[in-house]
Motif scaffolding. Structure first.
Motif, short mmCIF file in Angstrom:
data_model
loop_
_atom_site.label_atom_id
_atom_site.label_comp_id
_atom_site.label_asym_id
_atom_site.label_seq_id
_atom_site.Cartn_x
_atom_site.Cartn_y
_atom_site.Cartn_z
N GLY A 260 0.77 -1.23 0.00
CA GLY A 260 0.00 0.00 0.00
C GLY A 260 0.80 1.28 0.00
O GLY A 260 0.23 2.37 -0.04
N GLN A 261 2.13 1.19 0.00
CA GLN A 261 2.97 2.37 0.04
C GLN A 261 3.65 2.59 -1.31
O GLN A 261 4.07 1.64 -1.96
CB GLN A 261 4.05 2.23 1.12
N LEU A 262 3.75 3.86 -1.72
CA LEU A 262 4.49 4.17 -2.94
C LEU A 262 5.97 3.92 -2.72
O LEU A 262 6.50 4.21 -1.65
CB LEU A 262 4.29 5.64 -3.31
N SER A 263 6.65 3.38 -3.74
CA SER A 263 8.08 3.17 -3.63
C SER A 263 8.80 4.51 -3.68
O SER A 263 8.27 5.51 -4.16
CB SER A 263 8.58 2.28 -4.78
N ASP A 264 10.03 4.52 -3.19
CA ASP A 264 10.83 5.75 -3.22
C ASP A 264 11.04 6.24 -4.64
O ASP A 264 11.00 7.44 -4.92
CB ASP A 264 12.19 5.51 -2.55
N THR A 265 11.26 5.30 -5.57
CA THR A 265 11.50 5.71 -6.96
C THR A 265 10.24 6.30 -7.59
O THR A 265 10.33 7.21 -8.41
CB THR A 265 12.00 4.52 -7.81
N SER A 266 9.07 5.81 -7.19
CA SER A 266 7.82 6.39 -7.71
C SER A 266 7.66 7.82 -7.21
O SER A 266 7.24 8.72 -7.96
CB SER A 266 6.62 5.54 -7.28
N ILE A 267 7.99 8.05 -5.95
CA ILE A 267 7.91 9.40 -5.40
C ILE A 267 8.91 10.32 -6.11
O ILE A 267 8.59 11.47 -6.44
CB ILE A 267 8.18 9.37 -3.88
N GLN A 268 10.12 9.80 -6.36
CA GLN A 268 11.11 10.60 -7.10
C GLN A 268 10.63 10.92 -8.51
O GLN A 268 10.86 12.02 -9.02
CB GLN A 268 12.44 9.84 -7.15
N LEU A 269 9.97 9.95 -9.14
CA LEU A 269 9.48 10.16 -10.51
C LEU A 269 8.40 11.24 -10.54
O LEU A 269 8.36 12.07 -11.46
CB LEU A 269 8.96 8.85 -11.09
N ILE A 270 7.52 11.24 -9.55
CA ILE A 270 6.49 12.29 -9.46
C ILE A 270 7.15 13.66 -9.35
O ILE A 270 6.78 14.61 -10.04
CB ILE A 270 5.57 12.04 -8.25
N SER A 271 8.16 13.76 -8.50
CA SER A 271 8.87 15.03 -8.31
C SER A 271 9.58 15.45 -9.59
O SER A 271 9.55 16.62 -9.98
CB SER A 271 9.88 14.90 -7.17
N PHE A 272 10.24 14.50 -10.23
CA PHE A 272 10.99 14.80 -11.45
C PHE A 272 10.08 15.32 -12.55
O PHE A 272 10.35 16.35 -13.18
CB PHE A 272 11.72 13.53 -11.92
N LEU A 273 8.98 14.62 -12.79
CA LEU A 273 8.07 15.04 -13.86
C LEU A 273 7.33 16.32 -13.50
O LEU A 273 6.96 17.10 -14.39
CB LEU A 273 7.08 13.91 -14.16
N SER A 274 7.12 16.57 -12.20
CA SER A 274 6.49 17.83 -11.78
C SER A 274 7.36 19.02 -12.14
O SER A 274 6.85 20.13 -12.35
CB SER A 274 6.24 17.81 -10.27
N SER A 275 8.67 18.80 -12.24
CA SER A 275 9.58 19.91 -12.56
C SER A 275 9.36 20.44 -13.97
O SER A 275 9.79 21.55 -14.29
CB SER A 275 11.04 19.46 -12.39
N PHE A 276 8.68 19.65 -14.83
CA PHE A 276 8.38 20.10 -16.18
C PHE A 276 7.02 20.81 -16.26
O PHE A 276 6.54 21.13 -17.34
CB PHE A 276 8.39 18.92 -17.16
N THR A 277 6.41 21.01 -15.09
CA THR A 277 5.11 21.69 -14.95
C THR A 277 4.06 21.22 -15.94
O THR A 277 3.57 22.00 -16.77
CB THR A 277 5.28 23.22 -15.06
N PRO A 278 3.70 19.93 -15.90
CA PRO A 278 2.64 19.44 -16.79
C PRO A 278 1.29 20.01 -16.38
O PRO A 278 1.10 20.44 -15.24
CB PRO A 278 2.69 17.92 -16.57
N GLU A 279 0.34 19.99 -17.31
CA GLU A 279 -1.00 20.47 -17.01
C GLU A 279 -1.68 19.60 -15.96
O GLU A 279 -2.42 20.10 -15.11
CB GLU A 279 -1.84 20.50 -18.29
N SER A 280 -1.46 18.31 -16.04
CA SER A 280 -2.07 17.40 -15.08
C SER A 280 -1.23 16.15 -14.92
O SER A 280 -0.49 15.77 -15.83
CB SER A 280 -3.50 17.02 -15.51
N ILE A 281 -1.34 15.52 -13.74
CA ILE A 281 -0.61 14.30 -13.43
C ILE A 281 -1.63 13.24 -13.01
O ILE A 281 -2.47 13.48 -12.14
CB ILE A 281 0.41 14.50 -12.31
N LEU A 282 -1.55 12.10 -13.65
CA LEU A 282 -2.42 10.97 -13.32
C LEU A 282 -1.55 9.83 -12.81
O LEU A 282 -0.65 9.37 -13.50
CB LEU A 282 -3.21 10.53 -14.56
N LEU A 283 -1.81 9.39 -11.60
CA LEU A 283 -1.05 8.30 -11.00
C LEU A 283 -1.86 7.01 -11.11
O LEU A 283 -3.04 6.98 -10.74
CB LEU A 283 -0.78 8.61 -9.52
N VAL A 284 -1.25 5.97 -11.66
CA VAL A 284 -1.92 4.67 -11.81
C VAL A 284 -1.24 3.67 -10.88
O VAL A 284 -0.04 3.46 -10.95
CB VAL A 284 -1.84 4.17 -13.26
N ALA A 285 -2.02 3.09 -9.98
CA ALA A 285 -1.48 2.13 -9.01
C ALA A 285 -2.39 0.93 -8.93
O ALA A 285 -3.61 1.03 -9.14
CB ALA A 285 -1.34 2.78 -7.64
#
Length: 309
Positions: free
Chosen positions: A13-38
């Protein structure tokens, strides 16, 4: 970058560290929206994001055919899809790409985005060379486990705008015949730390020192092809050109000479440490760090040091 989908890796039930890093990395490109699939329920204790994140949770089903995955294909239409390499993520991303007749790029080591184009660096020819390419058409990306996120993280407050569940398509031919969760050892393709050993161990009975060291380090175990050919170790641990190809953050090669066939399976590793009693072993030329000595002496000493901390 307009819309981004992140295929998340989860455990209990917990996000992996690399998934959290990926969210942060892609957020740096300021996308219009982020959809997380788990897959399954996810607990969001702390989710870094510069923008709100929509979440789709996949019901626990077998996502292995086009009819089962149809709802997800529709949900991610118009998005760029990213995931960190693992067995589960690669299967899902490749199936999404094939189902939508889109291009997929795997083994991504570096990535940047500007003016509607992705610039990507990836290894080719079994890691013997690297390729830099620019694309506007690719929308599915599998990033290496040792993808370098440094300097790209953008952390913000958690902001989850909505969570929805996506069921398996009705009428799907997929069915669960049996659930056999992996227990014990860490699967090699998913391991961030790997300890590999070869004939330098001299005898299969000495393999316990490799297992003890790997356990103390929290690493998976691997072997060279000659070792698996001699039935010292099972074939699924064979790393090399004709075996498993890995890209961990750290690979420690113990008693392996460094034949080109073995190097082809490990040259995606971020850091390579070689332990060998032959100072002329070819592997030292490809190592970041080297120790000249007998692995049967050095490994127990390293294990004892790890266990004392």
């Amino acid at each position: 970058m307009k819309k981004v989908v992140i295929i998340a890796q989860t455990k209990e039930g917990q996000l992996s560290d690399t998934s959290i890093q990926l969210i942060s990395f892609l957020s740096s490109f300021t996308p219009e929206s982020i959809l997380l699939v788990a897959i399954g329920e996810v607990k969001f204790a702390s989710l870094p994001a510069s923008k709100s994140v929509d979440v789709i949770t996949l019901s626990e089903g077998l996502w292995t055919d086009s009819s089962a995955i149809t709802p997800l294909v529709k949900a991610v239409e118009g998005y760029a899809v990213f995931g960190i390499k693992s067995i589960q993520v690669d299967n899902l991303v490749s199936l999404l790409a094939a189902s939508s007749s889109q291009e997929m790029i795997s083994g991504v080591q570096q990535l940047s985005y500007a003016a509607g184009k992705y610039t990507i660096n990836k290894s080719i020819f079994s890691g013997k060379a690297s390729l830099t390419l620019t694309t506007e058409s690719a929308t599915y990306f599998s990033l290496n486990r040792n993808f370098d996120f440094s300097g790209n993280a953008v952390y913000g407050e958690q902001s989850i705008s909505s969570v929805s569940a996506l069921p398996v398509a009705s009428g799907s031919n997929a069915s669960i015949l049996a659930l056999k969760p992996i227990t014990g050892s860490i699967p090699l393709p998913d391991a961030a730390l790997v300890v590999g050993a070869g004939r330098g161990l001299k005898d299969p009975g000495n393999w316990t020192i490799v297992e003890d060291f790997a356990k103390a380090l929290g690493a998976a175990t691997a072997c060279s092809k000659p070792v698996s050919d001699l039935n010292w170790r099972p074939h699924h641990e064979h790393v090399g050109q004709t075996g498993v190809k890995i890209s961990p953050n750290l690979y420690i090669a113990c008693g392996i000479s460094g034949a080109i066939q073995h190097l082809a399976g490990v040259n995606g590793s971020r850091i390579v440490v070689v332990i060998n009693n032959d100072p002329e072993a070819p592997f030292f030329k490809h190592a970041d760090y080297g120790i000249v000595g007998d692995v049967n002496d050095i490994l127990p000493r390293l294990t004892k040091k790890l266990q004392s901390h």
